[in-house]
Enzyme design. Structure first.
Site, PDB file in Angstrom:
ATOM      1  N   LYS A 118       3.025  -4.608  -6.511  1.00  0.00           N
ATOM      2  CA  LYS A 118       4.337  -4.221  -5.992  1.00  0.00           C
ATOM      3  C   LYS A 118       5.440  -4.538  -6.980  1.00  0.00           C
ATOM      4  CE  LYS A 118       3.779  -4.383  -0.966  1.00  0.00           C
ATOM      5  NZ  LYS A 118       4.219  -5.052   0.262  1.00  0.00           N
ATOM      6  N   LYS A 202      -5.608   3.948  -2.683  1.00  0.00           N
ATOM      7  CA  LYS A 202      -5.646   3.901  -1.220  1.00  0.00           C
ATOM      8  C   LYS A 202      -4.525   4.749  -0.616  1.00  0.00           C
ATOM      9  CE  LYS A 202      -2.779  -0.077  -0.287  1.00  0.00           C
ATOM     10  NZ  LYS A 202      -2.451  -1.246   0.457  1.00  0.00           N
ATOM     11  N   LYS A 205       1.826   4.321   2.425  1.00  0.00           N
ATOM     12  CA  LYS A 205       3.147   4.815   2.823  1.00  0.00           C
ATOM     13  C   LYS A 205       4.000   5.131   1.607  1.00  0.00           C
ATOM     14  CE  LYS A 205       3.509   1.664   6.791  1.00  0.00           C
ATOM     15  NZ  LYS A 205       3.909   0.305   7.122  1.00  0.00           N
TER      16      LYS A 205
HETATM   17  P1  AMP Z   1       1.029  -2.127   6.249  1.00  0.00           P
HETATM   18  O1  AMP Z   1       1.467  -0.767   6.565  1.00  0.00           O
HETATM   19  O2  AMP Z   1       0.916  -2.387   4.799  1.00  0.00           O
HETATM   20  O3  AMP Z   1       1.797  -3.179   6.994  1.00  0.00           O
HETATM   21  O4  AMP Z   1      -0.462  -2.213   6.783  1.00  0.00           O
HETATM   22  C1  AMP Z   1      -0.776  -2.336   8.139  1.00  0.00           C
HETATM   23  C2  AMP Z   1      -2.266  -2.430   8.342  1.00  0.00           C
HETATM   24  O5  AMP Z   1      -2.905  -1.231   7.920  1.00  0.00           O
HETATM   25  C3  AMP Z   1      -2.944  -3.554   7.539  1.00  0.00           C
HETATM   26  O6  AMP Z   1      -3.964  -4.132   8.334  1.00  0.00           O
HETATM   27  C4  AMP Z   1      -3.544  -2.846   6.372  1.00  0.00           C
HETATM   28  O7  AMP Z   1      -4.660  -3.514   5.844  1.00  0.00           O
HETATM   29  C5  AMP Z   1      -3.947  -1.522   7.001  1.00  0.00           C
HETATM   30  N1  AMP Z   1      -3.996  -0.461   5.985  1.00  0.00           N
HETATM   31  C6  AMP Z   1      -2.965  -0.031   5.202  1.00  0.00           C
HETATM   32  N2  AMP Z   1      -3.378   0.960   4.381  1.00  0.00           N
HETATM   33  C7  AMP Z   1      -4.692   1.164   4.663  1.00  0.00           C
HETATM   34  C8  AMP Z   1      -5.682   2.071   4.168  1.00  0.00           C
HETATM   35  N3  AMP Z   1      -5.403   2.975   3.220  1.00  0.00           N
HETATM   36  N4  AMP Z   1      -6.934   1.993   4.691  1.00  0.00           N
HETATM   37  C9  AMP Z   1      -7.246   1.092   5.664  1.00  0.00           C
HETATM   38  N5  AMP Z   1      -6.351   0.218   6.171  1.00  0.00           N
HETATM   39  C10 AMP Z   1      -5.092   0.248   5.692  1.00  0.00           C
END
Ligand code: AMP
Ligand code: TRP
Length: 340
Positions: A118, A202, A205
């Protein structure tokens, strides 16, 4: 003195209110939240304190917090069973994060690859909060002595840090097994959903290309279009046992299908073996629309009544605080603060 943590099993997880959720968030996190809620005491937090480690427009932060709440509810999290709440409303998260800043070693935090990704070349100019982010995450979990944490694969390293912090606190203050060593719940085909444009990065967002991800707010037409455009290769659908390490995009689409349908990868591979992507992609798109469209409309229904969302979140925060208060009292007294 037992040699194992003997408190109740408890689930904690969090999602940042930093923009529209995508299929990776759903399969990696939300779907597991729903599956666990009737078997354990569960806290599902909207981690707005994590969100502000990078700049957030104040009005947008509020609406995005409600959007995550709506996504939890639409995915099937029952707020009368699980606790859903915004992190900032339980101030003890911040208090414990400070104590953990004094437990965690900079060497441990320096190893966090998500920070490096990041911050990039800009490490001197990102917030101190972004650096301390994983310490706050440990505080989130351990404030409730949570034992299990459903997350996507990308959070594995942060969970290891949480365990290290718990262990060091227990050792430093000679309180063996005071904190559990929280276990990640990662397994399953949705643990790491990759970009539709590049099977080696991956789904995220922050990817500048909207075609790289399926957002939970996408219409059926958009979902179909995005899968149609998804990168594949010149081959056909693989057979059982075929090595897909050099076909990451195909591997990813099979994983998405399996995660959405609840089948194993093997079952999916057996069904589509030898078929072209012209057959597989529409089947995958139909499945995704089937699963996601009802959720999208439910989400919009919840969002039409923000006051009701706020009431649910306030109630959740009260329930979370009630769990945190006695644990925080113990922590203050263990550290040696007067009045505790
Ligand atoms: P975040 O949006 O970064 O707060 O992520 C929220 C949840 O979604 C966390 O448990 C992440 O590990 C999961 N997550 C985010 N991106 C992915 C992805 N590409 N594949 C699987 N899980 C994800
Ligand atoms: N860092 C997590 C993410 O980006 C969000 C998060 C914050 C979290 N606190 C947590 C996840 C505690 C699990 C447990 O996805």
């Amino acid at each position: 003195m037992t040699d194992k943590y003997s408190g109740p099993e408890r689930i904690f997880s969090g999602v940042q209110p930093t923009g529209a959720l995508h299929l990776g968030n759903y399969l990696g996190a939300l779907k597991k939240f729903v599956a666990l809620q009737h078997d354990y005491e569960c806290l599902y937090c909207i981690v707005d304190l994590h969100a502000i480690t990078v700049w957030q427009e104040p009005a947008k932060l509020k609406s995005q917090t409600r959007e995550i709440a709506a996504a939890y509810l639409a995915a099937g999290v029952d707020p009368d069973v699980a606790i859903i709440y915004p992190q900032s409303l339980v101030r003890e998260h911040m208090e414990l994060a400070w104590y953990f800043n004094c437990v965690a070693r900079t060497g441990w935090v320096n190893r966090m690859t998500q920070f490096k990704d990041k911050a990039g070349k800009n490490a001197e100019n990102v917030s101190v909060g972004l650096y301390a982010y994983p310490v706050l995450q440990a505080a989130d979990i351990l404030l409730y002595k949570a034992t299990h944490v459903p997350v996507g694969e990308d959070q594995k390293q942060h969970l290891e840090l949480s365990r290290d912090i718990a262990q060091k606190f227990n050792n430093d203050f000679s309180v063996p097994n005071f904190f559990p060593l929280p276990e990640p719940l990662i397994k399953g085909p949705g643990a790491r959903v990759m970009s539709l444009r590049d099977g080696t990065s991956k789904m995220s967002k922050s990817d500048p290309s909207d075609n790289s991800r399926i957002n939970l707010t996408d219409s059926a037409e958009v979902i179909v279009k995005k899968f149609k455009k998804a990168k594949t290769d010149m081959g056909v659908m693989p057979g059982p046992g075929e090595d897909l390490s050099d076909r990451p995009e195909v591997d990813n689409l099979i994983g998405i299908y399996a995660a959405l349908s609840g089948e194993t990868r093997q079952t999916v591979i057996a069904r589509f073996e030898g078929q072209g992507f012209g057959a597989f992609k529409p089947a995958l798109a139909d499945l995704a629309v089937d699963k996601l469209s009802p959720m999208t409309s439910l989400m919009n229904r919840y969002l039409a009544d923000p006051d009701e969302i706020d009431r649910i979140l306030m109630r959740g925060a009260d329930r979370a605080r009630a769990l945190a208060t006695p644990i925080m009292d113990e922590i203050r007294s263990t550290i040696g603060f007067l009045g505790s």
